[in-house]
Design a protein around this motif. Structure first.
Motif, PDB file in Angstrom:
ATOM      1  N   PHE A   1      78.345  -1.047  17.358  1.00  0.00           N
ATOM      2  CA  PHE A   1      77.357  -0.095  17.856  1.00  0.00           C
ATOM      3  C   PHE A   1      77.957   1.299  17.998  1.00  0.00           C
ATOM      4  O   PHE A   1      79.089   1.466  18.459  1.00  0.00           O
ATOM      5  N   LYS A   2      77.169   2.293  17.594  1.00  0.00           N
ATOM      6  CA  LYS A   2      77.506   3.710  17.765  1.00  0.00           C
ATOM      7  C   LYS A   2      76.336   4.368  18.484  1.00  0.00           C
ATOM      8  O   LYS A   2      75.180   4.007  18.281  1.00  0.00           O
ATOM      9  N   LEU A   3      76.633   5.366  19.287  1.00  0.00           N
ATOM     10  CA  LEU A   3      75.613   6.079  20.041  1.00  0.00           C
ATOM     11  C   LEU A   3      75.217   7.351  19.303  1.00  0.00           C
ATOM     12  O   LEU A   3      76.078   8.158  18.949  1.00  0.00           O
ATOM     13  N   ILE A   4      73.932   7.531  19.079  1.00  0.00           N
ATOM     14  CA  ILE A   4      73.403   8.723  18.421  1.00  0.00           C
ATOM     15  C   ILE A   4      72.948   9.702  19.499  1.00  0.00           C
ATOM     16  O   ILE A   4      72.139   9.335  20.364  1.00  0.00           O
ATOM     17  N   ILE A   5      73.459  10.945  19.445  1.00  0.00           N
ATOM     18  CA  ILE A   5      73.006  11.963  20.393  1.00  0.00           C
ATOM     19  C   ILE A   5      72.895  13.310  19.682  1.00  0.00           C
ATOM     20  O   ILE A   5      73.495  13.528  18.637  1.00  0.00           O
ATOM     21  N   GLY A   6      72.136  14.190  20.289  1.00  0.00           N
ATOM     22  CA  GLY A   6      72.014  15.543  19.779  1.00  0.00           C
ATOM     23  C   GLY A   6      73.203  16.386  20.192  1.00  0.00           C
ATOM     24  O   GLY A   6      73.790  16.174  21.258  1.00  0.00           O
ATOM     25  N   GLU A   7      73.539  17.344  19.336  1.00  0.00           N
ATOM     26  CA  GLU A   7      74.672  18.233  19.609  1.00  0.00           C
ATOM     27  C   GLU A   7      74.511  18.961  20.941  1.00  0.00           C
ATOM     28  O   GLU A   7      75.494  19.256  21.620  1.00  0.00           O
ATOM     29  N   ASP A   8      73.270  19.212  21.347  1.00  0.00           N
ATOM     30  CA  ASP A   8      73.014  19.890  22.621  1.00  0.00           C
ATOM     31  C   ASP A   8      73.398  19.029  23.822  1.00  0.00           C
ATOM     32  O   ASP A   8      73.563  19.546  24.930  1.00  0.00           O
ATOM     33  N   ASN A   9      73.569  17.733  23.629  1.00  0.00           N
ATOM     34  CA  ASN A   9      73.979  16.829  24.720  1.00  0.00           C
ATOM     35  C   ASN A   9      75.492  16.692  24.848  1.00  0.00           C
ATOM     36  O   ASN A   9      75.977  16.112  25.821  1.00  0.00           O
TER      37      ASN A   9
ATOM     38  N   LYS B   1      79.793  14.178  31.780  1.00  0.00           N
ATOM     39  CA  LYS B   1      79.202  13.850  33.088  1.00  0.00           C
ATOM     40  C   LYS B   1      78.483  12.501  33.072  1.00  0.00           C
ATOM     41  O   LYS B   1      78.071  12.018  34.113  1.00  0.00           O
ATOM     42  N   TRP B   2      78.284  11.912  31.901  1.00  0.00           N
ATOM     43  CA  TRP B   2      77.614  10.625  31.798  1.00  0.00           C
ATOM     44  C   TRP B   2      78.461   9.548  32.468  1.00  0.00           C
ATOM     45  O   TRP B   2      79.694   9.627  32.497  1.00  0.00           O
ATOM     46  N   LYS B   3      77.803   8.534  32.973  1.00  0.00           N
ATOM     47  CA  LYS B   3      78.507   7.404  33.574  1.00  0.00           C
ATOM     48  C   LYS B   3      79.403   6.758  32.513  1.00  0.00           C
ATOM     49  O   LYS B   3      78.954   6.405  31.432  1.00  0.00           O
TER      50      LYS B   3
ATOM     51  N   GLN C   1      63.235   4.451  32.008  1.00  0.00           N
ATOM     52  CA  GLN C   1      63.401   5.580  32.930  1.00  0.00           C
ATOM     53  C   GLN C   1      64.740   6.233  32.644  1.00  0.00           C
ATOM     54  O   GLN C   1      65.772   5.608  32.763  1.00  0.00           O
ATOM     55  N   ASN C   2      64.714   7.474  32.246  1.00  0.00           N
ATOM     56  CA  ASN C   2      65.934   8.234  32.015  1.00  0.00           C
ATOM     57  C   ASN C   2      66.414   8.762  33.363  1.00  0.00           C
ATOM     58  O   ASN C   2      65.638   9.373  34.088  1.00  0.00           O
ATOM     59  N   PRO C   3      67.694   8.560  33.717  1.00  0.00           N
ATOM     60  CA  PRO C   3      68.169   9.041  35.010  1.00  0.00           C
ATOM     61  C   PRO C   3      68.055  10.558  35.179  1.00  0.00           C
ATOM     62  O   PRO C   3      68.071  11.051  36.290  1.00  0.00           O
ATOM     63  N   PHE C   4      67.898  11.305  34.068  1.00  0.00           N
ATOM     64  CA  PHE C   4      67.820  12.760  34.149  1.00  0.00           C
ATOM     65  C   PHE C   4      66.392  13.294  34.030  1.00  0.00           C
ATOM     66  O   PHE C   4      66.177  14.493  34.009  1.00  0.00           O
ATOM     67  N   LYS C   5      65.395  12.399  33.890  1.00  0.00           N
ATOM     68  CA  LYS C   5      64.012  12.851  33.737  1.00  0.00           C
ATOM     69  C   LYS C   5      63.132  12.203  34.788  1.00  0.00           C
ATOM     70  O   LYS C   5      63.346  11.070  35.183  1.00  0.00           O
ATOM     71  N   LYS C   6      62.090  12.923  35.200  1.00  0.00           N
ATOM     72  CA  LYS C   6      61.102  12.328  36.081  1.00  0.00           C
ATOM     73  C   LYS C   6      60.279  11.334  35.271  1.00  0.00           C
ATOM     74  O   LYS C   6      59.953  11.579  34.123  1.00  0.00           O
TER      75      LYS C   6
ATOM     76  N   MET D   1      66.487  -4.417  32.494  1.00  0.00           N
ATOM     77  CA  MET D   1      67.728  -4.021  33.166  1.00  0.00           C
ATOM     78  C   MET D   1      67.407  -3.221  34.425  1.00  0.00           C
ATOM     79  O   MET D   1      66.310  -2.668  34.547  1.00  0.00           O
ATOM     80  N   PRO D   2      68.364  -3.134  35.356  1.00  0.00           N
ATOM     81  CA  PRO D   2      68.127  -2.337  36.565  1.00  0.00           C
ATOM     82  C   PRO D   2      67.829  -0.880  36.211  1.00  0.00           C
ATOM     83  O   PRO D   2      68.353  -0.354  35.233  1.00  0.00           O
ATOM     84  N   LYS D   3      66.950  -0.258  37.005  1.00  0.00           N
ATOM     85  CA  LYS D   3      66.561   1.130  36.781  1.00  0.00           C
ATOM     86  C   LYS D   3      67.133   2.010  37.876  1.00  0.00           C
ATOM     87  O   LYS D   3      67.174   1.605  39.009  1.00  0.00           O
ATOM     88  N   PRO D   4      67.575   3.213  37.600  1.00  0.00           N
ATOM     89  CA  PRO D   4      67.576   3.780  36.256  1.00  0.00           C
ATOM     90  C   PRO D   4      68.622   3.112  35.379  1.00  0.00           C
ATOM     91  O   PRO D   4      69.624   2.596  35.866  1.00  0.00           O
ATOM     92  N   SER D   5      68.364   3.118  34.085  1.00  0.00           N
ATOM     93  CA  SER D   5      69.299   2.486  33.156  1.00  0.00           C
ATOM     94  C   SER D   5      70.322   3.518  32.689  1.00  0.00           C
ATOM     95  O   SER D   5      69.976   4.664  32.438  1.00  0.00           O
ATOM     96  N   TYR D   6      71.547   3.093  32.593  1.00  0.00           N
ATOM     97  CA  TYR D   6      72.619   3.955  32.131  1.00  0.00           C
ATOM     98  C   TYR D   6      73.096   3.459  30.769  1.00  0.00           C
ATOM     99  O   TYR D   6      73.192   2.247  30.532  1.00  0.00           O
ATOM    100  N   THR D   7      73.418   4.389  29.907  1.00  0.00           N
ATOM    101  CA  THR D   7      73.785   4.074  28.530  1.00  0.00           C
ATOM    102  C   THR D   7      74.924   3.069  28.459  1.00  0.00           C
ATOM    103  O   THR D   7      74.864   2.119  27.677  1.00  0.00           O
ATOM    104  N   ILE D   8      75.966   3.232  29.263  1.00  0.00           N
ATOM    105  CA  ILE D   8      77.111   2.329  29.197  1.00  0.00           C
ATOM    106  C   ILE D   8      76.704   0.892  29.512  1.00  0.00           C
ATOM    107  O   ILE D   8      77.198  -0.061  28.893  1.00  0.00           O
ATOM    108  N   ASP D   9      75.773   0.706  30.463  1.00  0.00           N
ATOM    109  CA  ASP D   9      75.327  -0.650  30.807  1.00  0.00           C
ATOM    110  C   ASP D   9      74.589  -1.289  29.637  1.00  0.00           C
ATOM    111  O   ASP D   9      74.763  -2.472  29.341  1.00  0.00           O
TER     112      ASP D   9
END
Length: 191
Positions: free
Chosen positions: A100-108, A114-116, A40-45, A78-86
């Motif tokens: 570990f490195k985090l892969i994200i799109g430039e649009d993010n 604002k991410w936790k 479950q993404n915290p930003f998506k239904k 893990m507890p939901k919603p899941s946060y990337t840092i956790d």
């Protein structure tokens, strides 16, 4: 090992995801990319999400022939919603020898602050950023822990693929052929 973590719903995983993963493993000097299937993404239904186990199986099918790619269901317990840092913290505790490195799109990038615990992610893990069309300037472009890598900019969305399936149209070339076969067999996304 240097591991790039590619988080997503993968509802379904498509050729754009695979191209990004392959590009980052080749251009960002990684040993592997791990797909982190998010329950479950915290930003998506979550109402239109296929069951997490089905999405995990689709990712496994899509990457089965590539030893530089792996998939994890780490967030399922893990507890939901899941946060990337956790998730990053948990993975670091479980695999202390991996970097570990985090892969994200430039649009993010613009909303990344604002991410936790965004600063902690930047400081301890860093970002591998793939190009996206019409991405806004974020102010993070020159951050020492933000690395851009080259990748084709292919505008494919899982939403479009799901609509095609509902309309009984072929998704050939948009998803891996084994994923397409599984979608047909299980009648995924036909509602």
């Amino acid at each position: 090992m240097k591991i790039g973590l590619f988080f997503g719903s993968f509802n379904p995983i498509h050729i754009g995801h695979l191209i990004i993963a392959n590009s980052v493993v080749e251009y960002a000097n990684l040993d592997q990319v791990w797909f982190v299937v998010s329950p479950q993404n915290p930003f998506k239904k979550s109402s239109n999400l296929l069951h997490e186990q089905d999405r995990l199986i689709m990712v496994r099918q899509a990457i089965a022939d590539n030893p530089k790619m792996n998939v994890t269901d780490i967030e399922f317990g893990m507890p939901k919603p899941s946060y990337t840092i956790d998730t990053l913290t948990y993975l670091t505790d479980k695999y202390p020898k991996h970097d570990f490195k985090l892969i994200i799109g430039e649009d993010n990038l613009k909303n990344f602050p604002k991410w936790k615990n965004a600063e902690m992610i930047l400081q301890h893990y860093g970002l591998l950023v793939y190009p996206r069309m019409n991405a806004e300037v974020s102010g993070l472009e020159d951050h020492p822990n933000v690395q851009f890598f080259d990748a084709p900019q292919i505008d494919i969305s899982a939403t479009f693929i799901r609509r095609m399936i509902r309309e009984n149209k072929s998704v050939k070339y948009l998803v891996h052929e084994d994923v397409e076969a599984l979608i047909k067999l299980k009648k995924f996304f036909q509602e």
